[in-house]
Structures are given as C-alpha cells and as structure tokens.
Design an enzyme around this catalytic site. Structure first.
Site, short mmCIF file in Angstrom:
data_model
loop_
_atom_site.label_atom_id
_atom_site.label_comp_id
_atom_site.label_asym_id
_atom_site.label_seq_id
_atom_site.Cartn_x
_atom_site.Cartn_y
_atom_site.Cartn_z
CB THR A 84 -10.15 4.76 -0.65
OG1 THR A 84 -9.57 5.10 0.61
CG2 THR A 84 -9.49 3.52 -1.20
CE LYS B 105 -2.48 10.67 3.32
NZ LYS B 105 -3.11 9.79 2.32
CE LYS C 83 -6.64 13.68 0.78
NZ LYS C 83 -6.35 12.86 -0.38
NE ARG C 84 -3.54 9.84 10.35
CZ ARG C 84 -3.13 8.90 11.17
NH1 ARG C 84 -3.85 7.80 11.30
NH2 ARG C 84 -2.03 9.03 11.89
CG HIS D 254 -1.94 -1.03 1.27
ND1 HIS D 254 -3.23 -0.84 0.83
CD2 HIS D 254 -1.87 -2.32 1.68
CE1 HIS D 254 -3.91 -1.96 0.98
NE2 HIS D 254 -3.11 -2.88 1.50
CE LYS E 159 -13.99 5.95 1.71
NZ LYS E 159 -13.05 6.11 2.83
C1 26Q Z 1 3.63 0.16 10.29
C2 26Q Z 1 4.54 -0.23 11.28
C3 26Q Z 1 4.42 0.26 12.57
C4 26Q Z 1 3.38 1.11 12.87
C5 26Q Z 1 2.47 1.49 11.89
C6 26Q Z 1 2.60 1.01 10.60
C7 26Q Z 1 1.64 1.43 9.55
C8 26Q Z 1 0.30 1.52 9.85
C9 26Q Z 1 -0.62 1.92 8.88
C10 26Q Z 1 2.04 1.70 8.26
C11 26Q Z 1 1.13 2.09 7.30
C12 26Q Z 1 -0.22 2.21 7.60
C13 26Q Z 1 -1.24 2.61 6.65
C14 26Q Z 1 -1.04 2.87 5.37
C15 26Q Z 1 -2.13 3.32 4.50
O1 26Q Z 1 -3.21 3.61 4.96
N1 26Q Z 1 -1.89 3.40 3.20
C16 26Q Z 1 -2.92 3.82 2.28
O2 26Q Z 1 -3.61 2.66 1.84
C17 26Q Z 1 -4.74 3.00 1.07
C18 26Q Z 1 -5.47 1.73 0.72
O3 26Q Z 1 -4.77 1.00 -0.21
C19 26Q Z 1 -4.33 3.78 -0.17
O4 26Q Z 1 -5.49 4.20 -0.85
C20 26Q Z 1 -3.49 5.00 0.20
O5 26Q Z 1 -3.00 5.64 -0.96
C21 26Q Z 1 -2.34 4.57 1.09
O6 26Q Z 1 -1.62 5.71 1.53
#
Ligand code: 26Q
Length: 824
Positions: free
Chosen positions: A671, A569, A563-564, A372, A675
């Site tokens: 995503t 972004k 968004k975050r 992702h 929406k």
């Molecule tokens: C990893 C290790 C330790 C702590 C946290 C994490 C961690 C947690 C969440 C790393 C990444 C995430 C989340 C990533 C994320 O949300 N990516 C998004 O995924 C969406 C669904 O595919 C995409 O639409 C977005 O573009 C992408 O940024």
C-alpha cells in the site's frame, strides 16, 4: 460501573452544532487550556495540543452522537471490522481537515502567537499496528466514515503500541512506546459496556430448564473487557463512526479474599495478569506461532466484540435472531480474529440457546475473511493442547465444525483421504494444530485477497482445495489508501495546486484525479508541479538532516524504500544497487551521472536476526559512502530511524522514485506503493501485488518494471545458481567482493556473514541475485530518465493522475457492494 436504567424519558433530539468561527474557537481553546488543564500559553507544548484537541472534540461529539442515533433510528445493517491492529497515527490534523476548519483554527492560534502546524506535531502516533495490515484497517475506517457506511471497528487498546526504533552503532534497539502516558483526548471510556471474557475452566453437560442437555463452561478465570471508543470522522459530511478498542482488567480490582488473607501481592498479581492481555502489541508482521498470550489477545478481542454486538441486538430483538444475519456482518482482518467463528457459535448455542444448525446458518452468513499473505509459514496455527487448556469449549466447537466440514469434503470427493487430511481444520501429527485460515474459510461466506494477483494465487495455491469446494466464496478486493491523509493532509502544497486546476472534489471523489491527465504535458503546470515537489523534498531533506545527520540535496533523485524489513521485500537488492553505484564512482565510471539520495527505513521484528543485520549493513554502508569526499553529492544513503505513519506523511510527498522490489508472488498487495504514486513518485518495481495494477493504470512509459514474474520465480527455483550468476556478471562480482572482503565492516569481522550466505544460497527463497541484472538496468534507465526534467515531470503528474483506482473509497465501495451490502 454497572449499567443502570436511564433517568431521562425525553425523546432523542439532534445535538446542535457549535460555532466554528475563529473567535469562538479561540475562546474554547483558552478555556480548556487554563480552566480545564490549568496551564497557560507558554507551557510544555503537549498541553497546547491537548487543549486544541479538546476544543475540536466538542465539535466531533455532536456529529458522533447524531451519527450513532441516525444508525440506531434507521435500524440499518452494520458491518464490524475486526482487527488486532489499527495503525491510526495522529488524529488531530486529520479531524481538522475533515471538519474543514483549518483556516479558522489557524487564525485562532495566531491570536496566541501559536503555529497550528507545530501544535499538531505534538501528538504521539497511535501505533497500534505493525505495518500494511494495520494501516489498511485505519484507511478503511476513514473511507467508511467518508462514505457514510455504518461500520464499527473493533480492536485492542494496547497500552504499548509498536516499539520505538532507536539506532545505536548502526543496530536497531527497541524501546517501549508508552503512548498513553499523557492523556489521550481521542478516546472515550465506556465502562457501562464492559464485557466478561472467560478463560480456562472445564466443560460440563447439564440438563437445562427444558430438560434438554446443555453445555456449560465452568470454573473459568474471568477477565473484564472495557471499551474505549475512538471517533472516526468522515470528510466534511457530519459523520463520525466508531472504533471500539478493548482494554483488559481483572474482574475484581483486588481479590478481597486474597487481600484479607494478607496476600496483598497475590491480589495485585491477579490484576497484573489480567492486564497483560492488552499490554503490548506483538511486533512481528509474520505469524510467530504458539505464543499463549497472543491467542489470549485474539480470543479477548473476538469474544468482547461479539458479545457487544449481541448485547446491542438483544436490546431491540431479545432472543429473536431470525433477522440477525441480514442486519450484521463481520469482516475479519486476516486470521488473527478468526476464533470469532467458533465464539459466535458458542454464544448463540450456549448463551442464547439456539440449535447448532440455526447458529451455523447465522455464523456462516455473517463472517467474511480477508487474507493478507501468501507466505505459507505465515499461516497461523495453534497447538490443540493450548486450546484445551485455554479455551476448552471453543475446541469442542471447532472439532464439531471440522467433523461436519469433512463430511462435506468426503461427500464431494468420496474416498479421497489425502484431500481430507490436507483440508482438515485440525492438522494431525505428534503435535496437533488448529489451522486458523481453514477455520476462517469454512466459517465464512466470503474469502478475499488484497490484489488481483494475490487473489488469483490464493485460489491456485494456498487455498486451491477450498476453491474447488466453494469457488463462489472467493473474490478479490484490491487495497487502497485514503487520499485524505495521504494527499490532502500530508501534501498541502500539491493539494492546493491540484484544486486550483480541477476543483477540490477529487478529495472525496478520487477518480476525478484523472482530470489532471490533461496537464501532464502542460509546461507552466509542470513548472509549478516541480516547485511543489522541490518544496516537499526540502521538507524531507530537513527531516533526514535532523534524524540521520545526512545532507540530501534537493536536486538529486530521491530514491526511497520504507516498509517493514523483510527478506521477501528485498531491501538487500536495493543495497546491492547502492554498492554498485558506489563502486562505479570509485572506479571513475561516472559519465552522465545522476546524483541520488537513497533512503531506507523500517522496523525489523525483534526476533528476526537477518532483518536486523540488514539494518546494520545499511547503516555501515551509509557511513562509508557519506563520509567519502570522492563520493560527495553523487550518492548519499540514509537509514531513517523509527519509520511510521507520521514519518511517511513527510516522506511520500518528497519522493521521486518508489522502490517496490519484492520477489514476485510474495507481496500480497503493498500500500506504500499507492501512497507514493498519489504523491507523484514513479515506481521501480517487480510484477507483484498491486504493482501490477499500478502498472496497468499508468502504462509502461510511466513505470520501471524489472525482474522475474511470479511463475518464472517458481520455475527458476529448480535452476538457481547464485555463484554462476556472480561469475557471469562483472558488476555483481565487484559488489559481492566489496561485501565479502569486509569493506563495510573493517573492524567488525564476520558480522554480515549470514547475509552473504543467504545471497549465495542456491535455495534462497527470495532469488535476490536472479533479479540483480534486470534491476541494475532498470535503475540505469531511471537515472537517464531523471536527467530529462520535463519527461520526468510528465511521468510524475501522470502517476498522480492515474492513481484514482487506489483510494480506499473505491475499495470500501467494492466490499460493500459484493460482501457487506449495507445501504449508505
Ligand atoms: C500473527 C500471529 C502472531 C503474531 C503476529 C502475527 C501477524 C501480525 C501482523 C501476522 C501478520 C501481520 C501483518 C501482515 C501484513 O501487514 N500484511 C500486509 O498486508 C497489507 C495489507 O493488505 C498488504 O498490502 C501487504 O502486502 C501485506 O504484506
């Protein structure tokens, strides 16, 4: 609770449906409220929600049991979606929609003078995720149930979900989200399926009963994983799938030994330590390396889930795994659960006595990995030393996987040592690391990205070596969102309008939404469309008023970025545009002005300083703009606190303009963009992630494209001089002046210095200023387009009509056809 043999010998029979007329529902509701919960209609409203949920749950239980039995009886192949995050939001409203009993429930509630809508909003959001990746998992679950695909979700039942964001003096404050404090009617504890998870200890070689050497992992500290099942209902199809969430607890509630020795506190501490594992969701959405507890969570999920699947397998097949790979498949949501590759090997070899080769054949035919992110810094790696202490047996297995894998590499590229170093699952150096993505690729038969550009960039960049070795593993699965939650549930007015024209089967055959295209030019229809949009904008304006105390006028253009908060972004680019508009008003440059209300929202990771400053900056600018009488309705800015699933349900139907402005090549998919599109917003966006596919679907005339493309971004890095860009652009010069002279922080000197220097940095990875001019020009086009109401409505209808591709139903069908191969 130990599992005991069933007392019943009777064959399974289908459970019968309960009546769903409003009278029966009212009786059930009253019984739950008064006899079960001991409350009455005038009680704290949360109990009304609870009683109604219990009422509905009875109906779901029927379908749940029948669904599971049907899967069991047929012995069908199943997919397991493993994810550290499932951002489900609220459930009650969604189940009501899926059961198709909205009007019956409405009138049942009216018998008690209660409003169904108000009861629904009493539910706490299940915030078991950060953002895109977690919400995607929830949308996938919804679509699988609707498509009747036998898919089980496996996750963690965090005691505390994503933190609640409160804004104080413009700053983000994080508060704990104890979402389980009140009862959660949407979970069913299943202590009979508890699993034991091992940590620590050491590895020993013994001789087994066949006089063969066998590895055992001993002297471990064990923890229990208790499953809680959450029902996932399909849309009007009598199907209810399962999301199984694991909760951690100590093996002995209190160690009796400690207890009797008088060290009560030691006994309590052991219990506490165990429960830490599922205590809290890590609130960063880019990897934060090295946190031991996070690795424990990952292993806890992987091990509990795999043991659970093997337990079910052994019930029918004993120790015969010959058909295991053709009847089971695991989809790993990013690298977070990918320790599963090594854990499945361990379980098959150590616990089920398979040979390495047989175990590897099974593992590498059942594991599939979704990536992702393209940001290299977000690729997970864990210190080898941490593995040594925490998971010594898994480290051994990873080393063995790596040795065999590197043999393959060297036989394809003999003598190419650099390639071996690059591709090794172990990163060598003073501190050694395990590279989780490489473990995932080596152990999987499928590796996919989440939008066309993203998948292509993976094979050209991050995973190029692996693509050269195994091109057949790589594929794309463009993300989607579920039209049930994101249109039918969140936008009932639009849903009714659409269904009056084209019938209602678009809700589960979403490609049929294209039939709306014929109405894009239809004036009476456009008028109704406008009316719906205006009502939705009113609802959003009320939310903004109550949450931010800012007045949004529904006649203005509603311009939204939620968004975050992340540098890539580029919320900053949005803010620069807002300052530019403010500056234009101040200098009297307002001919043909379009009034705008800009909404920004999102959480910053607690440790991400710059992201937190961006929130503060937004709030400071909002204060200046919203309190300046000369600005009035021409421009408003609001930061909505605590953005999440339920807020988005109100935000996306009320949005005119969707901001998708990431640096090209950095947003894997997005995503939120989908929406907004489904709800008739027009996108202003870069050529990035799924924006590209959205643009393809709607055409140039219905999309405001701007900015450098991914390859241009990379080329531009070598020649990026923000100072020159500023000097050559008067508008930008004035914007930067307002920022640097402290116009938005007069009594808070220096607080935005870090932001300013990030913009001025020639090595700014996000090249924010490179896209400034192109963005401002595109925004000007937006403003002009909005003045042509008919033209705008046409774009809006076209956006909804062309969104058929972005349903997770389509995404899931593609996963199933190309990866899972389940029969539905
Ligand atoms: C990893 C290790 C330790 C702590 C946290 C994490 C961690 C947690 C969440 C790393 C990444 C995430 C989340 C990533 C994320 O949300 N990516 C998004 O995924 C969406 C669904 O595919 C995409 O639409 C977005 O573009 C992408 O940024």
């Amino acid at each position: 609770m130990a599992k005991k043999k069933s007392l019943c010998t009777k064959e399974f029979t289908q459970l019968k449906k309960l009546p769903t007329d409003s009278k029966s529902l009212a009786i059930d509701f009253e019984r739950y409220l008064t006899r079960h919960l001991g409350r009455f209609v005038g009680c704290v409203p949360f109990y009304l929600y609870e009683a109604l949920s219990l009422t509905l749950r009875d109906h779901i239980m029927t379908d749940w049991r029948n669904t599971w039995k049907a899967y069991e009886v047929k012995g069908v192949k199943k997919a397991y979606y493993m994810s550290l995050e499932f951002l489900i939001g609220r459930s009650l409203g969604n189940h009501i929609l899926n059961l198709g009993i909205n009007s019956e429930l409405k009138s049942a509630m009216q018998q008690f003078a209660l409003e169904l809508e108000e009861i629904i909003t009493e539910e706490h959001d299940a915030g078991l995720g950060n953002g895109g990746l977690g919400r995607l998992a929830a949308c996938f679950m919804d679509s699988c149930a609707t498509l009747k695909l036998p898919v089980v979700g496996y996750g963690i039942r965090y005691e505390y979900g994503m933190f609640r964001q409160v804004i104080k003096d413009g700053y983000q404050i994080e508060e704990p989200d104890h979402w389980l404090r009140d009862n959660n009617p949407w979970e069913l504890e299943r202590p009979e399926y508890t699993q034991i998870i091992k940590f620590g200890g050491r590895v020993e070689m013994i001789t087994n009963h066949n006089r063969k050497p066998h590895v055992v992992w001993v002297d471990t500290e064990d923890i229990l994983a208790i499953p809680y099942d959450v029902p996932i209902s399909g849309y009007k199809n009598n199907t209810v799938n399962t999301l199984r969430l694991w909760s951690a607890t100590a093996t002995n509630v209190f160690s009796l030994e400690d207890f009797n020795a008088g060290s009560y506190s030691d006994a309590v501490e052991a219990k506490n330590k165990a429960e830490h594992i599922s205590m809290v969701l890590y609130p960063n959405d880019a990897s934060e390396n090295g946190k031991e507890l996070r690795l424990k969570q990952q292993y806890f999920l992987a091990s509990a889930s795999l043991q659970d699947v093997l337990r079910m397998w052994s019930i029918n097949e004993g120790n015969d795994f010959s058909k295991f790979a053709s009847e089971n498949v695991f989809q790993m949501n990013d690298t977070h659960p990918t320790i599963a590759v090594a854990e499945l090997m361990r379980l098959l070899i150590d616990e089920h006595y398979l040979s390495w080769d047989d175990a590897w054949a099974i593992t590498s035919q059942t594991m599939a990995y979704t990536n992702h992110t393209l940001l290299p810094e977000a690729l997970e790696k864990w210190p080898v030393s941490l593995f040594e202490n925490l998971l010594p047996r898994l480290l051994q297995i990873i080393y063995e996987i790596n040795a065999r894998f590197l043999k393959q590499v060297s036989s394809k590229w003999p003598g190419d040592i650099n390639r071996q170093i690059r591709m090794s699952i172990i990163e060598e150096g003073d501190v050694k690391f395990v590279r989780m993505a490489y473990l995932a690729i080596a152990g999987s038969f499928s590796v996919n990205g989440v939008a066309a550009l993203h998948s292509q960039l993976l094979t050209e960049g991050l995973f190029r070596d692996f693509y050269e070795l195994w091109p057949e593993k790589f594929n794309n699965k463009t993300n989607g969102v579920t039209p049930r939650r994101w249109v039918a549930h969140s936008n009932p007015l639009m849903t009714t309008l659409i269904s009056e024209k084209i019938g209602d089967n678009w809700i589960n055959e979403f490609k049929n939404i294209s039939q709306l295209k014929q109405y894009a030019d239809n004036r009476p229809f456009a008028k109704l469309w406008h009316k719906v949009k205006t009502e939705n904008k009113k609802r959003l304006a009320e939310l903004i008023k109550s949450e931010c105390n800012v007045d949004f006028d529904v006649n203005s253009l509603f311009d939204v970025q939620v968004k975050r908060i992340h540098e890539y972004k580029r919320q900053l680019l949005n803010i620069l545009h807002v300052i530019h508009l403010y500056n234009r008003i101040k200098r009297g440059d307002t001919d043909n002005w379009t009034n705008r209300c800009v909404l920004i929202g999102g959480k910053a990771a607690p440790g991400y300083r710059l992201a937190k400053s961006i929130i503060k900056l937004t709030n400071n600018i909002a204060d200046v703009i919203n309190n300046d009488p000369q600005i009035g309705n021409k421009l408003k800015l609001a930061f909505i606190p605590n953005y999440g699933v339920s807020k988005m349900e109100i935000i996306c139907p009320g949005t005119d303009l969707s901001e998708q402005i990431s640096t090209a090549g950095k947003e894997a998919s997005g995503t939120g963009n989908m929406k907004f599109m489904m709800n008739g917003a027009v996108t202003i966006g870069t050529y990035d992630g799924a924006n590209i596919e959205i643009l393809d679907a709607v055409g140039n005339e219905n999309f405001f494209l701007f900015g450098l493309k991914a390859d241009e971004v990379e080329a531009r890095r070598h020649n990026y001089q923000p100072e020159n860009i500023i000097n050559e652009d008067d508008d930008l010069k004035q914007v930067m002046h307002l920022l640097t002279c402290g116009h938005f922080n007069s009594f808070e000197t220096g607080i935005f210095d870090e932001i300013i220097s990030s913009l001025l940095n020639p090595h700014d990875p996000w090249l924010t200023l490179a896209d400034f001019r192109s963005y401002i020009d595109a925004q000007e086009k937006v403003s002009r387009a909005y003045q042509d109401r008919d033209g705008w409505l046409k774009m809006s209808i076209n956006n909804t009509a062309c969104s058929g591709h972005f349903s997770t139903d389509r995404t899931m069908q593609e996963y199933n056809k190309d990866i899972w191969k389940l029969d539905s």
